[in-house]
Scaffold this active site. Structure first.
Site, mmCIF file in Angstrom:
data_model
loop_
_atom_site.group_PDB
_atom_site.id
_atom_site.type_symbol
_atom_site.label_atom_id
_atom_site.label_comp_id
_atom_site.label_asym_id
_atom_site.label_seq_id
_atom_site.Cartn_x
_atom_site.Cartn_y
_atom_site.Cartn_z
ATOM 1 N N GLU A 175 14.817 -5.430 -8.791
ATOM 2 C CA GLU A 175 13.829 -4.737 -9.601
ATOM 3 C C GLU A 175 14.479 -3.482 -10.168
ATOM 4 O O GLU A 175 15.236 -2.808 -9.485
ATOM 5 C CB GLU A 175 12.597 -4.375 -8.775
ATOM 6 C CG GLU A 175 11.837 -5.610 -8.289
ATOM 7 C CD GLU A 175 10.546 -5.266 -7.577
ATOM 8 O OE1 GLU A 175 9.507 -5.852 -7.922
ATOM 9 O OE2 GLU A 175 10.576 -4.416 -6.665
ATOM 10 N N CYS A 203 10.329 0.853 3.005
ATOM 11 C CA CYS A 203 11.373 -0.070 3.453
ATOM 12 C C CYS A 203 12.750 0.554 3.317
ATOM 13 O O CYS A 203 13.705 0.092 3.922
ATOM 14 C CB CYS A 203 11.292 -1.373 2.679
ATOM 15 S SG CYS A 203 11.283 -1.136 0.889
ATOM 16 N N LYS A 228 -2.215 -8.570 -7.457
ATOM 17 C CA LYS A 228 -3.020 -8.453 -6.241
ATOM 18 C C LYS A 228 -2.536 -7.196 -5.516
ATOM 19 O O LYS A 228 -1.524 -7.216 -4.829
ATOM 20 C CB LYS A 228 -2.845 -9.694 -5.351
ATOM 21 C CG LYS A 228 -3.345 -9.557 -3.916
ATOM 22 C CD LYS A 228 -4.780 -9.124 -3.817
ATOM 23 C CE LYS A 228 -5.200 -8.922 -2.367
ATOM 24 N NZ LYS A 228 -4.665 -7.696 -1.745
ATOM 25 N N TRP A 231 0.805 -1.222 0.000
ATOM 26 C CA TRP A 231 0.000 0.000 0.000
ATOM 27 C C TRP A 231 0.837 1.270 0.000
ATOM 28 O O TRP A 231 0.315 2.350 -0.261
ATOM 29 C CB TRP A 231 -0.931 0.030 1.211
ATOM 30 C CG TRP A 231 -0.265 -0.266 2.531
ATOM 31 C CD1 TRP A 231 -0.308 -1.444 3.217
ATOM 32 C CD2 TRP A 231 0.530 0.622 3.322
ATOM 33 N NE1 TRP A 231 0.416 -1.354 4.390
ATOM 34 C CE2 TRP A 231 0.937 -0.091 4.478
ATOM 35 C CE3 TRP A 231 0.937 1.950 3.185
ATOM 36 C CZ2 TRP A 231 1.736 0.478 5.475
ATOM 37 C CZ3 TRP A 231 1.734 2.522 4.163
ATOM 38 C CH2 TRP A 231 2.126 1.786 5.293
ATOM 39 N N ASN A 232 2.140 1.179 0.292
ATOM 40 C CA ASN A 232 2.881 2.429 0.476
ATOM 41 C C ASN A 232 3.218 3.150 -0.827
ATOM 42 O O ASN A 232 3.372 4.368 -0.841
ATOM 43 C CB ASN A 232 4.139 2.198 1.322
ATOM 44 C CG ASN A 232 5.059 1.155 0.746
ATOM 45 O OD1 ASN A 232 4.698 0.378 -0.139
ATOM 46 N ND2 ASN A 232 6.279 1.102 1.254
ATOM 47 N N GLU A 277 11.055 -8.378 -2.555
ATOM 48 C CA GLU A 277 11.598 -7.127 -2.019
ATOM 49 C C GLU A 277 10.939 -6.940 -0.665
ATOM 50 O O GLU A 277 9.759 -6.586 -0.567
ATOM 51 C CB GLU A 277 11.288 -5.974 -2.974
ATOM 52 C CG GLU A 277 12.122 -4.733 -2.707
ATOM 53 C CD GLU A 277 11.459 -3.807 -1.710
ATOM 54 O OE1 GLU A 277 11.904 -3.820 -0.537
ATOM 55 O OE2 GLU A 277 10.527 -3.106 -2.076
ATOM 56 N N GLU A 336 11.315 -2.029 11.963
ATOM 57 C CA GLU A 336 10.968 -0.902 11.089
ATOM 58 C C GLU A 336 9.950 0.012 11.762
ATOM 59 O O GLU A 336 8.889 -0.446 12.195
ATOM 60 C CB GLU A 336 10.378 -1.419 9.781
ATOM 61 C CG GLU A 336 11.400 -1.884 8.771
ATOM 62 C CD GLU A 336 10.760 -2.148 7.418
ATOM 63 O OE1 GLU A 336 10.952 -1.334 6.497
ATOM 64 O OE2 GLU A 336 10.068 -3.167 7.280
#
Length: 485
Positions: free
Chosen positions: A466, A292, A182, A158-159, A258, A389
């Protein structure tokens, strides 16, 4: 919504399968909440197992033709997608702000970054270079080529509701693969809104399918156990990543993971403090710290700790908090109540163990999941925020005097995504960077994300990369042909 704010003519809120929007098979829906106002933005279809099967069928059919397309044909479609998204950045930024909460400027940055993946992989699509050589002993010709790996399941967080999708979609399409996405249930609208744009760019029906759902676990597990699926790409927490890797093992899927981070930011005594503070603000406050890559542990040499802390506190205190749709706002809300409450707990824990609160630290009254920019100094090693985190706007400062000690402390974590180093001694800085056990290091800058660079971590921060050329290879298999010809 005020008159000057851009918007989409229609806001898709159904599943996207085979090139069309449709409700879920059982009619189930869920609400998407604006984190600034706690009001419902839209009711979205919630996919179930038969919807996943329909998406698999559509993807299989579409990929049979797409994989045969020339690299240039695939490239042109991706290039068109970049052009179309670039022309509509304001619209996407507004939608990102509505469902994620981030401030308008931050959302514009994400939308621009998201679009750039289409341009980058449009260029990479024509560069899946192979190799022809001869075996030294037998003299046989060795021909190596890269082929599309197969259907890919993409699970996004969602970030970054736009960028985490395009960072996976673009290389998959460049490689010749079909995908089923998704998106996070907190922020599915941005990805659904992207689908008409991809249609307009020339993406064939069924090549990209979107399955928002509140039944994430069973849905993704079902997709990953279908024999037609050969790749799973996930961005999210390490805990969920471990679960997906176990499922991937059943089908021996090609995984790209990731995962979480616990980024250290090192400020040495010879650092340019203006550069260091600017970099720390970017590394800490980009996306309100809900990343992250966010600086989680800030280590500052004792000789400059007081000056650095004051400058950072002044910068954090000056940020304006409010609804991100207001262009004058710097800091929007966190994505939901549980995220805000966890951030507050981290601060309370650190202060109870001896940390000094320099600014912020109090949940404001009223609607919205807001938490103020917060600076903590003298944070003890026992504080929970040192080991987990924070995922919020909290800068946790510790000090050091010895280079060997701070390198050890920086590496003393199961995570290895990104680290940041600030020093004007270039030789020393490079030596420190090389000794940090992280997949990425920002040297005298607080931003490492770039579509042209291989994004990813070491240890339990993930597998694969990525972006860069490597990002496309995650969706390809290497084939070797031996020939006597």
């Amino acid at each position: 919504m005020t008159a000057h704010e851009p918007k989409f003519d229609t806001l898709p809120a159904d599943l996207y399968i085979g090139g069309s929007f449709r409700p879920s098979a059982d009619g189930t829906r869920f609400d998407v909440i604006n984190p600034a106002t706690e009001t419902v933005i839209a009711s979205v279809a919630s996919a179930e197992i038969s919807d996943a099967d329909a998406a698999l069928d559509a993807a299989e059919t579409a990929m049979a033709d797409w994989a045969k397309r020339t690299p240039r044909e695939r490239s042109e479609v991706l290039r068109k997608a970049w052009e179309l998204m670039t022309a509509r950045l304001e619209n996407f930024a507004h939608l990102i702000t509505l469902e994620n909460g981030k401030a308008r400027a931050d959302a514009m940055g994400e939308a621009t970054y998201a679009a750039e993946f289409f341009r980058w992989f449009a260029e990479e699509a024509v560069r899946a270079d192979g190799l022809i050589t001869r075996a030294p002993a037998s003299g046989a010709r060795i021909m190596v080529q890269h082929k599309p790996a197969g259907l890919a399941v993409l699970v996004t967080p969602w970030n970054y509701p736009a960028a985490m999708g395009t960072r996976k979609i673009a290389p998959a399409l460049a490689a010749g693969c079909a995908v089923i996405i998704k998106p996070a249930s907190e922020t599915p609208l941005t990805m659904l809104a992207l689908m008409p744009l991809l249609e307009e760019a020339g993406v064939p029906p069924g090549l990209v399918n979107v399955l928002p759902s509140k039944r994430t676990g069973p849905l993704v597990d079902h997709l990953m156990h279908d024999p037609r699926v050969r790749v799973v790409s996930f961005t999210g927490s390490t805990g969920v990543g471990r679960t997906l890797l176990k499922s991937a093992a059943d089908q021996v899927l090609k995984p790209a993971m990731e995962l979480g981070g616990n980024a250290p930011l090192l400020v040495f005594e010879d650092a340019d403090l203006d550069v260091a503070v600017e970099g720390a603000m970017l590394a800490k406050m980009r996306n309100l710290g809900e990343a992250c890559t966010a600086a989680n542990r800030i280590y500052v040499h004792e000789a400059v700790a007081e000056a650095f802390t004051k400058r950072l506190t002044d910068a954090m205190s000056a940020l304006k908090i409010g609804d991100g749709t207001d262009p004058s706002v710097d800091v929007g809300p966190l994505v939901n109540a549980s995220t805000r409450d966890k951030v507050a707990e981290f601060v309370e824990d650190a202060v109870s163990k001896g940390a000094k609160l320099e600014c912020g630290g109090t949940v404001p009254e009223g609607k919205g999941y807001f938490y103020p920019p917060t600076v903590l100094s003298n944070v003890p090693e026992t504080a929970d925020c040192v080991h987990d985190e924070i995922f919020g706007p909290v800068a946790a400062i510790q000090t050091f005097t010895d280079q060997e000690d701070v390198i050890h402390r920086a590496n003393d974590t199961e995570y290895g995504l990104v680290a940041y180093v600030f020093s004007e001694d270039f030789k020393r800085a490079l030596q420190v960077c090389e000794r940090l056990d992280y997949g990425m290091v920002g040297l005298n800058r607080g931003l490492v994300s770039d579509p042209a660079a291989p994004f990813g971590g070491t240890k339990q921060s993930g597998l694969g990369r990525e972006g860069g050329h490597e990002g496309m290879l995650e969706f390809m298999e290497t084939q070797y042909i031996s020939s006597s010809w």
